[in-house]
Design a protein around this motif. Structure first.
Motif, PDB file in Angstrom:
ATOM      1  N   SER A 258       0.867  -1.147  -0.025  1.00 61.90           N
ATOM      2  CA  SER A 258      -0.127  -0.052   0.144  1.00 61.90           C
ATOM      3  C   SER A 258       0.925   1.194   0.021  1.00 61.90           C
ATOM      4  N   LEU A 259       0.906   2.068  -1.246  1.00 60.62           N
ATOM      5  CA  LEU A 259       2.008   2.906  -1.291  1.00 60.62           C
ATOM      6  C   LEU A 259       1.155   4.527  -1.366  1.00 60.62           C
ATOM      7  N   PRO A 260       1.757   5.487  -0.981  1.00 60.91           N
ATOM      8  CA  PRO A 260       1.245   6.806  -1.222  1.00 60.91           C
ATOM      9  C   PRO A 260       0.378   7.036  -2.274  1.00 60.91           C
ATOM     10  N   SER A 261      -0.518   7.802  -2.217  1.00 59.99           N
ATOM     11  CA  SER A 261      -1.421   8.250  -3.760  1.00 59.99           C
ATOM     12  C   SER A 261      -0.683   9.090  -4.077  1.00 59.99           C
ATOM     13  N   ARG A 262      -0.079  10.283  -3.585  1.00 63.02           N
ATOM     14  CA  ARG A 262       0.790  11.083  -4.283  1.00 63.02           C
ATOM     15  C   ARG A 262       1.856  10.419  -4.671  1.00 63.02           C
ATOM     16  N   ALA A 263       2.175  10.802  -6.154  1.00 57.94           N
ATOM     17  CA  ALA A 263       3.340  10.490  -6.790  1.00 57.94           C
ATOM     18  C   ALA A 263       4.550  10.874  -6.188  1.00 57.94           C
ATOM     19  N   GLN A 264       4.582  12.130  -5.657  1.00 54.02           N
ATOM     20  CA  GLN A 264       5.743  12.659  -5.304  1.00 54.02           C
ATOM     21  C   GLN A 264       6.228  12.024  -4.058  1.00 54.02           C
ATOM     22  N   HIS A 265       5.466  11.283  -3.299  1.00 52.75           N
ATOM     23  CA  HIS A 265       5.750  10.542  -2.027  1.00 52.75           C
ATOM     24  C   HIS A 265       6.084   8.951  -2.128  1.00 52.75           C
ATOM     25  N   GLN A 266       5.909   8.618  -3.248  1.00 56.55           N
ATOM     26  CA  GLN A 266       6.029   7.296  -3.538  1.00 56.55           C
ATOM     27  C   GLN A 266       7.528   6.959  -3.579  1.00 56.55           C
ATOM     28  N   PRO A 267       7.935   5.736  -3.229  1.00 58.37           N
ATOM     29  CA  PRO A 267       9.249   5.269  -3.263  1.00 58.37           C
ATOM     30  C   PRO A 267       9.834   5.198  -4.654  1.00 58.37           C
ATOM     31  N   SER A 268      11.198   5.600  -4.708  1.00 56.77           N
ATOM     32  CA  SER A 268      11.865   5.440  -6.036  1.00 56.77           C
ATOM     33  C   SER A 268      11.907   4.103  -6.655  1.00 56.77           C
ATOM     34  N   LYS A 269      11.543   4.047  -7.964  1.00 53.36           N
ATOM     35  CA  LYS A 269      11.624   2.492  -8.383  1.00 53.36           C
ATOM     36  C   LYS A 269      13.001   2.263  -8.788  1.00 53.36           C
ATOM     37  N   ARG A 270      14.065   3.273  -9.137  1.00 55.07           N
ATOM     38  CA  ARG A 270      15.269   2.971  -9.273  1.00 55.07           C
ATOM     39  C   ARG A 270      16.100   2.624  -7.824  1.00 55.07           C
ATOM     40  N   ARG A 271      15.790   3.126  -6.770  1.00 51.03           N
ATOM     41  CA  ARG A 271      16.075   2.767  -5.545  1.00 51.03           C
ATOM     42  C   ARG A 271      15.689   1.265  -5.073  1.00 51.03           C
ATOM     43  N   LEU A 272      14.488   1.093  -5.285  1.00 54.40           N
ATOM     44  CA  LEU A 272      13.782  -0.152  -4.912  1.00 54.40           C
ATOM     45  C   LEU A 272      14.547  -1.310  -5.645  1.00 54.40           C
ATOM     46  N   ALA A 273      14.613  -0.998  -6.913  1.00 49.54           N
ATOM     47  CA  ALA A 273      15.448  -2.014  -8.046  1.00 49.54           C
ATOM     48  C   ALA A 273      16.746  -2.217  -7.573  1.00 49.54           C
ATOM     49  N   ALA A 274      17.480  -1.118  -7.114  1.00 50.74           N
ATOM     50  CA  ALA A 274      18.942  -1.182  -6.534  1.00 50.74           C
ATOM     51  C   ALA A 274      18.825  -2.278  -5.201  1.00 50.74           C
ATOM     52  N   HIS A 275      17.996  -2.063  -4.491  1.00 47.54           N
ATOM     53  CA  HIS A 275      17.917  -2.665  -3.282  1.00 47.54           C
ATOM     54  C   HIS A 275      17.484  -4.220  -3.634  1.00 47.54           C
ATOM     55  N   LEU A 276      16.504  -4.555  -4.552  1.00 45.55           N
ATOM     56  CA  LEU A 276      16.119  -5.729  -4.906  1.00 45.55           C
ATOM     57  C   LEU A 276      17.340  -6.513  -5.316  1.00 45.55           C
ATOM     58  N   ASN A 277      18.154  -5.773  -6.260  1.00 40.97           N
ATOM     59  CA  ASN A 277      19.441  -6.454  -6.798  1.00 40.97           C
ATOM     60  C   ASN A 277      20.441  -7.076  -5.735  1.00 40.97           C
ATOM     61  N   GLN A 278      20.418  -6.369  -4.412  1.00 39.52           N
ATOM     62  CA  GLN A 278      21.308  -7.047  -3.357  1.00 39.52           C
ATOM     63  C   GLN A 278      20.690  -8.117  -2.963  1.00 39.52           C
ATOM     64  N   LEU A 279      19.229  -8.354  -2.874  1.00 41.10           N
ATOM     65  CA  LEU A 279      18.565  -9.592  -2.298  1.00 41.10           C
ATOM     66  C   LEU A 279      18.982 -10.482  -3.085  1.00 41.10           C
ATOM     67  N   THR A 280      18.868 -10.280  -4.698  1.00 38.78           N
ATOM     68  CA  THR A 280      19.097 -11.233  -5.512  1.00 38.78           C
ATOM     69  C   THR A 280      20.513 -11.772  -5.548  1.00 38.78           C
ATOM     70  N   LYS A 281      21.184 -10.932  -5.425  1.00 37.87           N
ATOM     71  CA  LYS A 281      22.763 -11.296  -5.000  1.00 37.87           C
ATOM     72  C   LYS A 281      22.936 -12.168  -3.893  1.00 37.87           C
ATOM     73  N   LEU A 282      22.369 -12.007  -3.056  1.00 41.33           N
ATOM     74  CA  LEU A 282      22.654 -12.743  -1.474  1.00 41.33           C
ATOM     75  C   LEU A 282      22.107 -13.941  -1.673  1.00 41.33           C
ATOM     76  N   ALA A 283      21.007 -14.108  -2.577  1.00 42.38           N
ATOM     77  CA  ALA A 283      20.196 -15.330  -2.612  1.00 42.38           C
ATOM     78  C   ALA A 283      21.073 -16.521  -3.659  1.00 42.38           C
ATOM     79  N   ARG A 284      22.270 -15.846  -4.215  1.00 38.99           N
ATOM     80  CA  ARG A 284      22.602 -16.764  -5.222  1.00 38.99           C
ATOM     81  C   ARG A 284      23.752 -17.763  -4.436  1.00 38.99           C
TER      82      ARG A 284
END
Length: 284
Positions: A258-284
């Motif tokens: 459940s993310l904020p309705s206002r676009a300017q408050h929503q989490p950065s997709k770029r930052r989320l992707a970089a964070h998820l990449n770290q999760l993927t690396k640790l899972a290998r």
């Protein structure tokens, strides 16, 4: 180590202020009391321009309302002194009982004599004696952070001291609480005491405290997020590491946040992707 008394001015000329929920930097004594009552279980952060190399956890902060009031109207104690890359801050926990009494019968400057207009100042001997006498008369004691945590207030101070960094900076956390409607982005939990401001890209100073670099998460999920055991995919769904297979957290896999309705408050997709990449690396 003895507790040191500090007199902290709040007025239109002061560079020192309370980070209030609505962003005000100049507050009346009543506004201050209202904010303290709302955040009685939280840690507030006050900017320090001076005194930060002498101030220690446990020191007393007496709030002095200058023009036109000229009286002490609130009492807090420090639980941490930190530098965010731009400013020094004192993290404070309020003595609600003392503050409510001071609001009813403030200590006038004519009684303690010391002037504090633009900076937090260490109380001189006379002012310190007046403040100590007031505590004695009111049958109140300051908590000693170096002692054994037998009084309930000491235990509370120590607990708050351990969570002050976990909850995130007061303004950043309050911003996320507003943006996310006061509920965990994953579970919908609304108990504000366990909701924390999670940085997507790790904290590296005040510039990190942008709402687009944050998620409001329940404390346990914040820990898992920081450990890269959970993440968020491009569709805004929760990714759970295989290392959590068989746990209750595995059931959250694929849950849409459940993310904020206002676009300017929503989490950065770029930052989320970089964070998820770290999760993927640790899972290998």
């Amino acid at each position: 180590m003895p507790v040191i008394h500090w007199i902290y001015p709040t007025n239109e000329k002061s560079n020192y202020y309370l980070d209030t929920r609505n962003g005000d930097t100049e507050v009346s004594p009543q506004q201050l009391l209202d904010d303290i009552r709302q955040s009685r279980n939280e840690v507030d952060r006050w900017v320090l321009g001076t005194g930060f190399r002498q101030m220690r956890p446990g020191d007393a902060i007496w709030v002095y309302a200058s023009t036109p009031y000229q009286y002490v109207c609130a009492l807090a104690q420090t639980v941490d002194i930190d530098f965010d890359g731009d400013f020094w801050h004192a993290s404070l926990v309020w003595n609600i009982d003392a503050t409510e009494r001071l609001m009813q019968n403030p200590i006038p400057r004519s009684l303690f004599g010391q002037i504090a207009q633009r900076a937090a100042v260490r109380a001189n001997q006379h002012a310190a004696e007046v403040l100590d006498d007031w505590l004695t008369t009111q049958r109140l004691m300051l908590s000693d952070l170096d002692s054994e945590p037998s009084p309930e207030e000491d235990t509370r101070l120590r607990t708050l001291r351990t969570i002050v960094q976990r909850q995130g900076q007061h303004t950043f956390r309050q911003g996320l609480l507003g943006a996310y409607g006061g509920q965990c982005a994953v579970t919908g939990e609304r108990a504000v005491e366990v909701l924390e401001a999670a940085h997507i890209d790790g904290y590296r100073g005040a510039h990190s405290n942008q709402l687009t670099n944050g998620l409001l998460l329940r404390a346990d999920l914040h820990t898992l997020f920081d450990l890269h055991l959970i993440g968020v995919d491009p569709e805004g769904r929760l990714v759970v590491s295989e290392r959590l297979a068989g746990s209750s957290y595995a059931k959250l896999r694929g849950k849409r946040l459940s993310l904020p309705s206002r676009a300017q408050h929503q989490p950065s997709k770029r930052r989320l992707a970089a964070h998820l990449n770290q999760l993927t690396k640790l899972a290998r």
